[in-house]
Write a protein that holds these residues in place. Sequence first.
Motif, PDB file in Angstrom:
ATOM      1  N   ALA A  85       0.841  -1.207   0.000  1.00 22.56           N
ATOM      2  CA  ALA A  85       0.000   0.000   0.000  1.00 22.56           C
ATOM      3  C   ALA A  85       0.874   1.254   0.000  1.00 22.56           C
ATOM      4  O   ALA A  85       0.643   2.183  -0.791  1.00 22.56           O
ATOM      5  N   GLY A  86       1.878   1.276   0.856  1.00 22.48           N
ATOM      6  CA  GLY A  86       2.775   2.433   0.924  1.00 22.48           C
ATOM      7  C   GLY A  86       3.543   2.627  -0.375  1.00 22.48           C
ATOM      8  O   GLY A  86       3.658   3.750  -0.887  1.00 22.48           O
ATOM      9  N   LYS A  89       1.242   3.936  -3.235  1.00 24.77           N
ATOM     10  CA  LYS A  89       0.936   5.373  -3.104  1.00 24.77           C
ATOM     11  C   LYS A  89       1.985   6.198  -3.847  1.00 24.77           C
ATOM     12  O   LYS A  89       1.648   7.122  -4.582  1.00 24.77           O
ATOM     13  N   THR A  90       3.257   5.868  -3.655  1.00 24.47           N
ATOM     14  CA  THR A  90       4.329   6.629  -4.284  1.00 24.47           C
ATOM     15  C   THR A  90       4.496   6.237  -5.752  1.00 24.47           C
ATOM     16  O   THR A  90       4.578   7.092  -6.634  1.00 24.47           O
ATOM     17  N   CYS A  94      -1.446   7.217  -6.506  1.00 23.78           N
ATOM     18  CA  CYS A  94      -2.891   6.992  -6.379  1.00 23.78           C
ATOM     19  C   CYS A  94      -3.447   7.772  -5.188  1.00 23.78           C
ATOM     20  O   CYS A  94      -2.704   8.249  -4.339  1.00 23.78           O
ATOM     21  N   ASP A  95      -4.777   7.908  -5.163  1.00 22.52           N
ATOM     22  CA  ASP A  95      -5.439   8.739  -4.139  1.00 22.52           C
ATOM     23  C   ASP A  95      -5.934   7.928  -2.947  1.00 22.52           C
ATOM     24  O   ASP A  95      -6.499   8.490  -2.004  1.00 22.52           O
TER      25      ASP A  95
ATOM     26  N   TYR B   2      -0.716  10.761   4.743  1.00 21.27           N
ATOM     27  CA  TYR B   2      -1.932  10.744   3.927  1.00 21.27           C
ATOM     28  C   TYR B   2      -3.187  10.791   4.794  1.00 21.27           C
ATOM     29  O   TYR B   2      -4.133  10.016   4.592  1.00 21.27           O
ATOM     30  N   TYR B  67      -1.563   3.002   6.160  1.00 20.92           N
ATOM     31  CA  TYR B  67      -0.195   3.549   6.104  1.00 20.92           C
ATOM     32  C   TYR B  67       0.315   3.847   7.517  1.00 20.92           C
ATOM     33  O   TYR B  67       1.503   3.729   7.792  1.00 20.92           O
ATOM     34  N   GLU B 104      -8.565   6.385   2.680  1.00 18.48           N
ATOM     35  CA  GLU B 104      -8.694   7.717   2.079  1.00 18.48           C
ATOM     36  C   GLU B 104     -10.066   7.880   1.390  1.00 18.48           C
ATOM     37  O   GLU B 104     -10.666   6.892   0.981  1.00 18.48           O
ATOM     38  N   ALA B 106     -10.930   8.884  -1.537  1.00 18.15           N
ATOM     39  CA  ALA B 106     -11.005   8.317  -2.896  1.00 18.15           C
ATOM     40  C   ALA B 106     -11.106   6.799  -2.855  1.00 18.15           C
ATOM     41  O   ALA B 106     -11.553   6.169  -3.812  1.00 18.15           O
TER      42      ALA B 106
END
Lengths: 154, 154
Positions: A85-86, A89-90, A94-95, B2, B67, B104, B106
Amino acid sequence: MYNHAPKDYKCPICPAVKGLENEVTYIKQTDLVYKDELVSAFINSFFIEGNLGHVIIVPNKHSENIYDMPEEYIRQISEVSKKIAGAMKTAYSCDGITTLQNNEPAGDQHAFHFHFHVFPRYKDDNLHANLSHKRLTTPEERSPYAEKLKEHLK
Amino acid sequence: MYNHAPKDYKCPICPAVKGLENEVTYIKQTDLVYKDELVSAFINSFFIEGNLGHVIIVPNKHSENIYDMPEEYIRQISEVSKKIAGAMKTAYSCDGITTLQNNEPAGDQHAFHFHFHVFPRYKDDNLHANLSHKRLTTPEERSPYAEKLKEHLK
């Protein structure tokens, strides 16, 4: 317990975790983004249109579903889901992230080897409506996602 | 990292894990089906029409999302999800189990305290289409599900 794989089932995930590519599995070794003693993670062979490059995390030892899975595997998969997941994200910008894990045909399980999905999410991506419209991809289409993700899993 | 909870956010899950019932949370203590040092599980206050009595598992210590979550919590939540899945199969006589965890806005996260959904599944239940039509229930409507589930979590 509560198993649905037919007696002569050819598991499409077992060859991939053993490093094999054959006619039983769509997974190529270029899809591999993470591997340790217990679990492996691959870019899924099927893409959801608004959530390209999603990942499945699987136990290296065959278990059909959550009821069967030894606890050490489920614990390790959850820890790896956090790492993925982390990294996603980078790597994907993604949001959000959604994780999803299905058990038994009534629970939308199609491949009978436990697999834990990690989806990149984007505003208004309509993931849930699109889940039923998955599309088989080529290895070439998947490999840029694997490369990006591996960069951020180092 | 985030994070999306506003600065003055009143967490609707923190009171419930502390055993409190107040105007910040819909969760009642009769919704509690499991608790240990790290995590708690409750019958969700909102029901999905074809998947009544689904459960959320939450960390007792506040983390907004995957996260942020310390690894010991995510590992424990995964282990408890396996227990709940097994108990739900017997208690609800369901045909499958799906787990889902959103991060999040989204990613469809509405309550900003990590929560891991465990859904009972039934043939043709249309879970994904119905996720957007959740319905707030009364404590009385939820408690039979908690009672049944607790019986099988002993």
